[in-house]
Design a protein around this motif. Sequence first.
Motif, PDB file in Angstrom:
ATOM      1  N   GLY A 148       0.705  -7.823   2.503  1.00 32.68           N
ATOM      2  CA  GLY A 148       1.215  -9.181   2.472  1.00 32.68           C
ATOM      3  C   GLY A 148       2.723  -9.261   2.577  1.00 32.68           C
ATOM      4  N   ASN A 149       3.421  -8.270   1.999  1.00 32.56           N
ATOM      5  CA  ASN A 149       4.882  -8.294   1.999  1.00 32.56           C
ATOM      6  C   ASN A 149       5.476  -7.797   3.306  1.00 32.56           C
ATOM      7  OD1 ASN A 149       6.258  -9.087  -0.632  1.00 32.56           O
ATOM      8  ND2 ASN A 149       4.605  -7.805  -1.392  1.00 32.56           N
ATOM      9  N   ASN A 150       4.932  -6.695   3.827  1.00 31.48           N
ATOM     10  CA  ASN A 150       5.503  -6.089   5.031  1.00 31.48           C
ATOM     11  C   ASN A 150       4.417  -5.314   5.773  1.00 31.48           C
ATOM     12  OD1 ASN A 150       6.984  -4.689   6.984  1.00 31.48           O
ATOM     13  ND2 ASN A 150       8.767  -4.507   5.645  1.00 31.48           N
ATOM     14  N   PRO A 151       3.653  -5.984   6.661  1.00 27.47           N
ATOM     15  CA  PRO A 151       2.563  -5.315   7.373  1.00 27.47           C
ATOM     16  C   PRO A 151       3.028  -4.125   8.209  1.00 27.47           C
ATOM     17  CG  PRO A 151       2.457  -7.702   7.656  1.00 27.47           C
ATOM     18  CD  PRO A 151       3.760  -7.401   7.008  1.00 27.47           C
ATOM     19  N   VAL A 152       4.218  -4.215   8.797  1.00 32.99           N
ATOM     20  CA  VAL A 152       4.720  -3.114   9.630  1.00 32.99           C
ATOM     21  C   VAL A 152       4.938  -1.868   8.784  1.00 32.99           C
ATOM     22  CG1 VAL A 152       6.601  -2.346  11.126  1.00 32.99           C
ATOM     23  CG2 VAL A 152       5.786  -4.716  11.253  1.00 32.99           C
ATOM     24  N   MET A 153       5.566  -2.039   7.635  1.00 35.37           N
ATOM     25  CA  MET A 153       5.782  -0.912   6.736  1.00 35.37           C
ATOM     26  C   MET A 153       4.466  -0.365   6.228  1.00 35.37           C
ATOM     27  SD  MET A 153       5.732  -0.064   3.257  1.00 35.37           S
ATOM     28  CE  MET A 153       5.923  -1.601   2.372  1.00 35.37           C
ATOM     29  N   ALA A 154       3.518  -1.263   5.929  1.00 34.00           N
ATOM     30  CA  ALA A 154       2.218  -0.821   5.430  1.00 34.00           C
ATOM     31  C   ALA A 154       1.499   0.036   6.474  1.00 34.00           C
ATOM     32  CB  ALA A 154       1.369  -2.042   5.063  1.00 34.00           C
ATOM     33  N   ARG A 155       1.520  -0.415   7.722  1.00 30.98           N
ATOM     34  CA  ARG A 155       0.878   0.373   8.785  1.00 30.98           C
ATOM     35  C   ARG A 155       1.578   1.711   8.974  1.00 30.98           C
ATOM     36  NH1 ARG A 155       0.347  -4.779  11.305  1.00 30.98           N
ATOM     37  NH2 ARG A 155       2.332  -4.467  12.401  1.00 30.98           N
ATOM     38  N   ALA A 156       2.894   1.730   8.850  1.00 28.14           N
ATOM     39  CA  ALA A 156       3.642   2.979   8.997  1.00 28.14           C
ATOM     40  C   ALA A 156       3.281   3.983   7.911  1.00 28.14           C
ATOM     41  CB  ALA A 156       5.141   2.688   8.971  1.00 28.14           C
ATOM     42  N   ASN A 157       2.813   3.489   6.775  1.00 26.95           N
ATOM     43  CA  ASN A 157       2.408   4.363   5.680  1.00 26.95           C
ATOM     44  C   ASN A 157       0.907   4.644   5.683  1.00 26.95           C
ATOM     45  OD1 ASN A 157       4.729   4.941   3.550  1.00 26.95           O
ATOM     46  ND2 ASN A 157       5.082   2.904   4.415  1.00 26.95           N
ATOM     47  N   GLY A 158       0.248   4.341   6.788  1.00 31.42           N
ATOM     48  CA  GLY A 158      -1.153   4.695   6.952  1.00 31.42           C
ATOM     49  C   GLY A 158      -2.146   3.719   6.360  1.00 31.42           C
ATOM     50  N   ILE A 159      -1.708   2.501   6.003  1.00 29.51           N
ATOM     51  CA  ILE A 159      -2.619   1.497   5.450  1.00 29.51           C
ATOM     52  C   ILE A 159      -3.285   0.751   6.592  1.00 29.51           C
ATOM     53  CG2 ILE A 159      -2.793  -0.581   4.029  1.00 29.51           C
ATOM     54  CD1 ILE A 159      -0.335   0.408   2.489  1.00 29.51           C
ATOM     55  N   SER A 160      -4.604   0.664   6.564  1.00 27.34           N
ATOM     56  CA  SER A 160      -5.349  -0.033   7.604  1.00 27.34           C
ATOM     57  C   SER A 160      -5.228  -1.545   7.400  1.00 27.34           C
ATOM     58  CB  SER A 160      -6.821   0.375   7.574  1.00 27.34           C
ATOM     59  OG  SER A 160      -7.587  -0.426   8.447  1.00 27.34           O
ATOM     60  N   THR A 161      -4.550  -2.208   8.329  1.00 27.10           N
ATOM     61  CA  THR A 161      -4.353  -3.651   8.209  1.00 27.10           C
ATOM     62  C   THR A 161      -5.677  -4.402   8.243  1.00 27.10           C
ATOM     63  OG1 THR A 161      -2.212  -3.452   9.323  1.00 27.10           O
ATOM     64  CG2 THR A 161      -3.202  -5.654   9.213  1.00 27.10           C
ATOM     65  N   GLY A 162      -6.531  -4.047   9.213  1.00 22.15           N
ATOM     66  CA  GLY A 162      -7.801  -4.748   9.351  1.00 22.15           C
ATOM     67  C   GLY A 162      -8.684  -4.592   8.132  1.00 22.15           C
ATOM     68  N   ARG A 163      -8.821  -3.364   7.663  1.00 23.75           N
ATOM     69  CA  ARG A 163      -9.683  -3.121   6.499  1.00 23.75           C
ATOM     70  C   ARG A 163      -9.114  -3.780   5.255  1.00 23.75           C
ATOM     71  NH1 ARG A 163     -10.593   3.009   5.527  1.00 23.75           N
ATOM     72  NH2 ARG A 163     -11.378   2.737   7.656  1.00 23.75           N
ATOM     73  N   GLY A 164      -7.791  -3.662   5.046  1.00 25.11           N
ATOM     74  CA  GLY A 164      -7.182  -4.251   3.854  1.00 25.11           C
ATOM     75  C   GLY A 164      -7.307  -5.761   3.828  1.00 25.11           C
ATOM     76  N   LEU A 165      -7.021  -6.409   4.958  1.00 20.54           N
ATOM     77  CA  LEU A 165      -7.146  -7.859   5.012  1.00 20.54           C
ATOM     78  C   LEU A 165      -8.579  -8.303   4.762  1.00 20.54           C
ATOM     79  CD1 LEU A 165      -4.862  -8.951   8.002  1.00 20.54           C
ATOM     80  CD2 LEU A 165      -4.579  -9.533   5.592  1.00 20.54           C
ATOM     81  N   THR A 166      -9.519  -7.608   5.373  1.00 18.87           N
ATOM     82  CA  THR A 166     -10.929  -7.999   5.215  1.00 18.87           C
ATOM     83  C   THR A 166     -11.374  -7.869   3.763  1.00 18.87           C
ATOM     84  OG1 THR A 166     -11.404  -7.292   7.486  1.00 18.87           O
ATOM     85  CG2 THR A 166     -13.277  -7.564   6.007  1.00 18.87           C
ATOM     86  N   VAL A 167     -10.995  -6.767   3.118  1.00 22.64           N
ATOM     87  CA  VAL A 167     -11.361  -6.571   1.703  1.00 22.64           C
ATOM     88  C   VAL A 167     -10.717  -7.637   0.827  1.00 22.64           C
ATOM     89  CG1 VAL A 167     -11.081  -5.033  -0.280  1.00 22.64           C
ATOM     90  CG2 VAL A 167     -11.805  -4.095   1.914  1.00 22.64           C
ATOM     91  N   GLY A 168      -9.438  -7.913   1.076  1.00 16.44           N
ATOM     92  CA  GLY A 168      -8.741  -8.911   0.265  1.00 16.44           C
ATOM     93  C   GLY A 168      -9.293 -10.309   0.447  1.00 16.44           C
ATOM     94  N   ILE A 169      -9.588 -10.690   1.680  1.00 16.34           N
ATOM     95  CA  ILE A 169     -10.148 -12.025   1.942  1.00 16.34           C
ATOM     96  C   ILE A 169     -11.536 -12.138   1.338  1.00 16.34           C
ATOM     97  CG2 ILE A 169     -10.870 -13.634   3.752  1.00 16.34           C
ATOM     98  CD1 ILE A 169      -8.720 -12.271   5.537  1.00 16.34           C
TER      99      ILE A 169
END
Length: 294
Positions: free
Chosen positions: A164-185
Motif C-alpha cells: 500500500g505504501n510503495n508497490p515498486v519497492m515491495a516488488r523489488a523486495n520480492g513481494i507478489s503484488t497480485g497475491r498480496g492485493l488479492t489476499v488483502g481485499i
Amino acid sequence: MLSIWIGALDQGLAYAGLALGVYLTLRVLNFADITVDGSFALGGGSAALLISRDVAPPLALLAAVALGALAGTVTGLIHTRLGVNDLFAGILTTTGLYTVTLRLMGRSNIPLTDPPLAIRHLPDLGLGPDGQWALALLLVVAGLIGFLALMLATDMGLALRALGNNPVMARANGISTGRGLTVGIAAGNGLVALAGALVALYNGFADSAMGIGSLILGLGAVIVGESVLRPRSVPMALLAVVVGSVLFRAMIALALQLGMEPVDLKLATALLLLAALALGRVRIPGLSDPGGRP
C-alpha cells in the motif's frame, strides 16, 4: 433517552467490522474497493438464511466471512489478472453480488425473530437486551482488533502494508503484488461480510439492499476516528476506526433526536463525512498524498 445512545453504541459496534474492512483495503492497501456494498449484503443475507434454517449462529457467521472473502477474491483477481481498474473491478463484483444475494436468500427480506441463545445468556448490565448486545459486540470487536493488530505485525501484514505504501519497492523486495492485493481485499471483504451478518442479527432481519451506501458508512467511520484520535500506530489506528464507527452512529442518532426525518439520513451522512474531511483534513489514499498512513 439512554436506550437511544446504547442503541447507537450497539449499531456502531455492529458496523465496526465494515469500518475495519474499509480501513484494510483503503488505508493499508491503498485500494478503493466498492465490493463492500455487495459483500455487506451477502454476509447479512447468507447468515440470516442459515440461521432461519436452524444453523448455529457461529457457523452462520463463519459462512458469511467465507463468502465475503470469496467476493473480495473475485475483485482482486479481476484487478490483478485482467488488469481492470480497482474502482471498476469493485463495481463489476458488487453488481453481480446483488443477484447472487437475491438468489441465495430466495426473497428480498428474511426476518429473524429471536436473538442468538448465547447473547440471551450474557449479563444485561442493567440495560436489558441492549446491554447484552453491547457486551457481545464488544467482545467480538476486541477480538477483531487484536487479530488484525497481530496479523499486520507479521511478515504477511508487513508485506501488505508495503504494497500500500510503495508497490515498486515491495516488488523489488520480492513481494507478489497480485497475491498480496488479492489476499488483502479478500480479508477486508470477509470483515465487511461479518459486519453485515452482525447487523442483520442485531436488527432482526436481512435485506438484499442493506449494503447500499456501506462504503460511505465505512469511510465515514475511518475518517471520523482518525480525526478524533490522530493515531500514530496500527493498533491505535484500528481502535480509532472502531471509535469512529460508534461516533458516526451517535451523530446519526443525534440528528434524529434533533428532528431530522429518516428519509434525510443519506444527506446527513454525506454532510457529516464532508464536515469530518474539512475539519480533520484527513488525507484519503487515491484522492491525495497517501503519506501519513500508520
